[in-house]
Design a protein around this motif. Structure first.
Motif, PDB file in Angstrom:
ATOM      1  N   ILE A  67       0.876  -1.177   0.000  1.00 46.92           N
ATOM      2  CA  ILE A  67       0.000   0.000   0.000  1.00 46.92           C
ATOM      3  C   ILE A  67       0.909   1.222   0.000  1.00 46.92           C
ATOM      4  O   ILE A  67       1.721   1.407   0.898  1.00 46.92           O
ATOM      5  N   LYS A  68       0.760   2.059  -1.048  1.00 45.57           N
ATOM      6  CA  LYS A  68       1.658   3.212  -1.173  1.00 45.57           C
ATOM      7  C   LYS A  68       0.845   4.495  -1.070  1.00 45.57           C
ATOM      8  O   LYS A  68       0.268   4.926  -2.043  1.00 45.57           O
ATOM      9  N   ASP A  69       0.803   5.053   0.112  1.00 50.57           N
ATOM     10  CA  ASP A  69       0.172   6.345   0.309  1.00 50.57           C
ATOM     11  C   ASP A  69      -1.308   6.385  -0.073  1.00 50.57           C
ATOM     12  O   ASP A  69      -1.681   6.923  -1.108  1.00 50.57           O
ATOM     13  N   ILE A  70      -2.123   5.785   0.770  1.00 49.61           N
ATOM     14  CA  ILE A  70      -3.572   5.813   0.526  1.00 49.61           C
ATOM     15  C   ILE A  70      -4.265   6.601   1.636  1.00 49.61           C
ATOM     16  O   ILE A  70      -3.935   6.436   2.814  1.00 49.61           O
ATOM     17  N   PRO A  78      -8.076  -4.346  -9.490  1.00 49.22           N
ATOM     18  CA  PRO A  78      -7.601  -5.610 -10.056  1.00 49.22           C
ATOM     19  C   PRO A  78      -6.880  -6.472  -9.018  1.00 49.22           C
ATOM     20  O   PRO A  78      -6.531  -5.997  -7.941  1.00 49.22           O
ATOM     21  N   ASN A  79      -6.645  -7.737  -9.355  1.00 45.27           N
ATOM     22  CA  ASN A  79      -5.865  -8.627  -8.499  1.00 45.27           C
ATOM     23  C   ASN A  79      -4.521  -7.993  -8.198  1.00 45.27           C
ATOM     24  O   ASN A  79      -3.900  -7.411  -9.084  1.00 45.27           O
ATOM     25  N   GLY A  80      -4.072  -8.089  -6.959  1.00 49.50           N
ATOM     26  CA  GLY A  80      -2.777  -7.535  -6.600  1.00 49.50           C
ATOM     27  C   GLY A  80      -2.814  -6.042  -6.328  1.00 49.50           C
ATOM     28  O   GLY A  80      -1.765  -5.423  -6.147  1.00 49.50           O
ATOM     29  N   ALA A  81      -4.005  -5.449  -6.284  1.00 52.13           N
ATOM     30  CA  ALA A  81      -4.100  -4.010  -6.035  1.00 52.13           C
ATOM     31  C   ALA A  81      -3.785  -3.676  -4.574  1.00 52.13           C
ATOM     32  O   ALA A  81      -3.475  -2.541  -4.237  1.00 52.13           O
ATOM     33  N   GLY A  82      -3.882  -4.684  -3.695  1.00 53.14           N
ATOM     34  CA  GLY A  82      -3.620  -4.454  -2.273  1.00 53.14           C
ATOM     35  C   GLY A  82      -4.888  -4.323  -1.443  1.00 53.14           C
ATOM     36  O   GLY A  82      -4.845  -3.820  -0.326  1.00 53.14           O
ATOM     37  N   LYS A  83      -6.005  -4.803  -1.958  1.00 60.16           N
ATOM     38  CA  LYS A  83      -7.283  -4.677  -1.242  1.00 60.16           C
ATOM     39  C   LYS A  83      -7.244  -5.437   0.091  1.00 60.16           C
ATOM     40  O   LYS A  83      -7.591  -4.887   1.130  1.00 60.16           O
ATOM     41  N   THR A  84      -6.826  -6.697   0.024  1.00 60.09           N
ATOM     42  CA  THR A  84      -6.773  -7.512   1.241  1.00 60.09           C
ATOM     43  C   THR A  84      -5.735  -6.955   2.209  1.00 60.09           C
ATOM     44  O   THR A  84      -5.975  -6.880   3.424  1.00 60.09           O
ATOM     45  N   THR A  85      -4.592  -6.533   1.671  1.00 61.83           N
ATOM     46  CA  THR A  85      -3.534  -5.959   2.510  1.00 61.83           C
ATOM     47  C   THR A  85      -4.058  -4.745   3.271  1.00 61.83           C
ATOM     48  O   THR A  85      -3.766  -4.565   4.455  1.00 61.83           O
ATOM     49  N   LEU A  86      -4.839  -3.929   2.576  1.00 62.84           N
ATOM     50  CA  LEU A  86      -5.416  -2.745   3.220  1.00 62.84           C
ATOM     51  C   LEU A  86      -6.290  -3.155   4.406  1.00 62.84           C
ATOM     52  O   LEU A  86      -6.168  -2.604   5.507  1.00 62.84           O
TER      53      LEU A  86
END
Lengths: 257, 327
Positions: free
Chosen positions: A20-23, A38-46
């Motif tokens: 996650i880069k600066d959200i 898209p896949n790999g966007a970082g949704k789960t990480t967020l």
């Protein structure tokens, strides 16, 4: 009032390569926010960062104006609940037993569950309309039934913010709609943040959308503002046209040939 | 299956089981290689200095080993975990044997050095097994068991070597086969603090063990500090195992069998699982020890042999069932 406020968040599994880069965005009480991308966007990480499973490297996350790093785990667990994409049923636990685990952050040592806890469990089970499943074994349920149990467990935590990772994945369309309707109803008195793969489903039910790509925010706002051909091109690199659904008046994309 | 247990039925089961344990303990006092009338028995040394400490010790060991099993299965999320299978017992036996060879009179901080040394080596054993089984931050149940079995064999070899070097061949028999034949009141007093501490800790963390049923990450989102309690609970299980091993040698499978059966009967809620497993462990050990000292009377079978005869096939059955279910 904002129940969840994320500012300049940077986080990930490796400090040199943040996911996650600066959200930054905030979620108000009573909103049902869909996180798409898209896949790999970082949704789960967020989501994992917000629920405290992942360390914040930079920036801040606040729940009802309390920064999460100032709350201990129990206090955090009373304010925020998480429904992962895949939760395992517990062998030997009935639906009621499993939902009761949501009361963990409220239980005192050595003492058994109190009336408050039973009330909260009953309320959560009623909200999810699963009272007829109450005494069934969790291992015997279908995917759609178990997903409602998983959400009831999170609701029993009486959270201010409920996070769900792809709550409609692996479900047939009947249950996809069923879960979305339930979530939309549950958002009163709290806020709901869920990740989705199906943009049209998210657009149909969410009050706001956050569109992410590669750990950055592409767009956020009402579904009408977010679901546009330009945004979808930026995020997914596919060409679509966006039409209003004639009956619901919600934006939906249609693939171009 | 009576899985619908609640506060009332749980308490009733506990009380009834407690009464059964006391009854079985009482009856077993009258059984043994020397058969004398009850009236005479009450006046004899055999009852007060031999049978009563032995039956009490069997009960305490059963409690400690069963609770260790519940803790390890819960915290490692591994239904095959047990202090014996994981090498904690064998590791502890090394420390206990060394301490005994060095002179059991040594006292550390007011406690006998034997269980303390056993604790140190059992902790080392579980740490080695845990680290060996960890591949890329994850431990699979099967790897953990394999590492435990391998380390157990290694520890048994070291143990035998120590005993041969110190010149007491007779005691290999005691250590490796597990026996209560030399139980004394001082053994009972040695293990009581460990049994009390271990039971209290296990029950204290039953809420966290329940949350762990959903997985480590879900437990964290429910407010459980998994990292910290894992260390503490594995330490507690090792402490109880070490205390047990230092007075009885290697007695296996109690911690495997008991939690399994009790989980089938009362479900996985640790509020009930812990106390009911504790009582069932007492019952199993007292019964097994009574068989050990009566069935081939006057010859005595070490209780470890009885437990392994029952436990090892049960372990294989569980292993096989997991394979069949493809878990």
């Amino acid at each position: 009032m904002s129940s969840l406020k994320i500012e300049n968040l940077v986080c990930g599994y490796d400090s040199r390569k943040p996911v996650i880069k600066d959200i930054s965005f905030s979620v108000d009480d009573g909103q049902f926010v869909g996180i798409v991308g898209p896949n790999g966007a970082g949704k789960t990480t967020l989501l994992r960062a917000v629920v405290g499973l992942l360390k914040v490297q930079h920036g801040s996350i606040a729940i009802s104006n309390h920064k999460i790093e100032h709350l201990d785990r129990r206090e955090l667990a009373r304010r925020i609940a998480f429904v992962p994409q895949l939760m395992e049923p517990v062998d030997g636990f009935s639906v009621e037993d499993l939902v009761m685990l949501g009361r963990t952050p409220y239980l005192e040592r050595f003492s058994f569950e109190q009336n408050d806890d039973y009330d909260a469990v009953k309320w959560a089970i009623d909200e999810l309309k699963i009272s007829e499943l109450k005494d069934r074994q969790t291992t015997e349920l279908s995917g759609g039934e178990f997903q409602r149990v998983a959400i009831a467990r999170a609701l029993a935590q009486e959270p201010k913010v409920m996070l769900l990772d792809e709550p409609t994945a692996h479900l047939d369309i009947r249950y996809q709609v069923n879960i979305c309707k339930l979530l939309r109803k549950l958002r009163s008195h709290r806020s709901i943040v869920a990740t989705f793969h199906d943009l049209n489903l998210a657009s149909r039910f969410c009050s706001r959308l956050v569109l992410m790509k590669a750990g950055e925010l592409i767009a956020e706002g009402s579904p009408d503002e977010v679901v546009t051909p330009e945004n979808i091109w930026k995020a997914y690199r596919i060409k679509v046209s966006v039409k209003k659904n004639p009956t619901t008046q919600k934006a939906r994309y249609v693939l171009l040939p | 299956m009576a899985k619908k247990i609640n506060k009332k039925t749980g308490f009733a089961v506990f009380i009834i089981l407690f009464a059964v344990v006391l009854a079985v303990m009482f009856v077993s006092l009258f059984l043994g290689s020397v058969m004398i009338s009850p009236a005479e028995l009450f006046k004899s040394e055999i009852l007060w200095q031999i049978r009563l400490p032995r039956v009490s010790l069997a009960a305490l060991l059963g409690l400690m080993l069963a609770i260790s099993g519940v803790i390890l299965q819960g915290i490692l999320r591994n239904p095959l975990a047990d202090p014996y299978v994981l090498g904690i017992s064998a590791g502890g036996a090394i420390g206990a044997a060394v301490a005994l060879a060095a002179g059991a009179q040594v006292v550390i901080l007011g406690m006998s050095s034997v269980p303390v040394m056993a604790f140190v080596t059992s902790l080392a054993a579980v740490f080695i097994v845990y680290k060996l089984a960890q591949v890329a931050g994850k431990t699979s149940p099967e790897t953990l068991i394999l590492a435990g079995v391998a380390l157990s064999a290694f520890c048994a070899a070291i143990l035998s070597l120590i005993i041969i070097l110190t010149g007491n061949l007779q005691s290999i028999y005691f250590w490796l086969l597990g026996s209560l034949s030399s139980a004394t009141w001082s053994n009972v007093l040695t293990v009581i603090p460990y049994a009390v501490f271990g039971s209290a800790v296990a029950y204290f963390f039953s809420k966290e063990l329940n949350a762990l049923l959903l997985g480590e990450e879900m437990a964290q989102t429910l407010g459980v500090d998994v990292e910290r309690i894992r260390l503490f609970l594995i330490g507690t299980a090792s402490l109880m195992t070490a205390a047990a091993v230092s007075v009885s040698g290697l007695i296996g499978f109690v911690g495997l069998i008991i939690p399994h059966f009790i989980r089938l009967l009362v479900g996985p809620n640790h509020r009930y699982l812990i106390p009911i497993s504790a009582l069932s462990g007492m019952l199993l050990m007292v019964a097994a020890d009574t068989i050990a000292r009566t069935v081939l009377s006057p010859t005595e079978i070490p209780i470890g042999i009885i437990m392994s005869l029952v436990g090892a096939p049960f372990f294989l059955y569980l292993l096989r069932r997991r394979r069949v279910e493809g878990k």
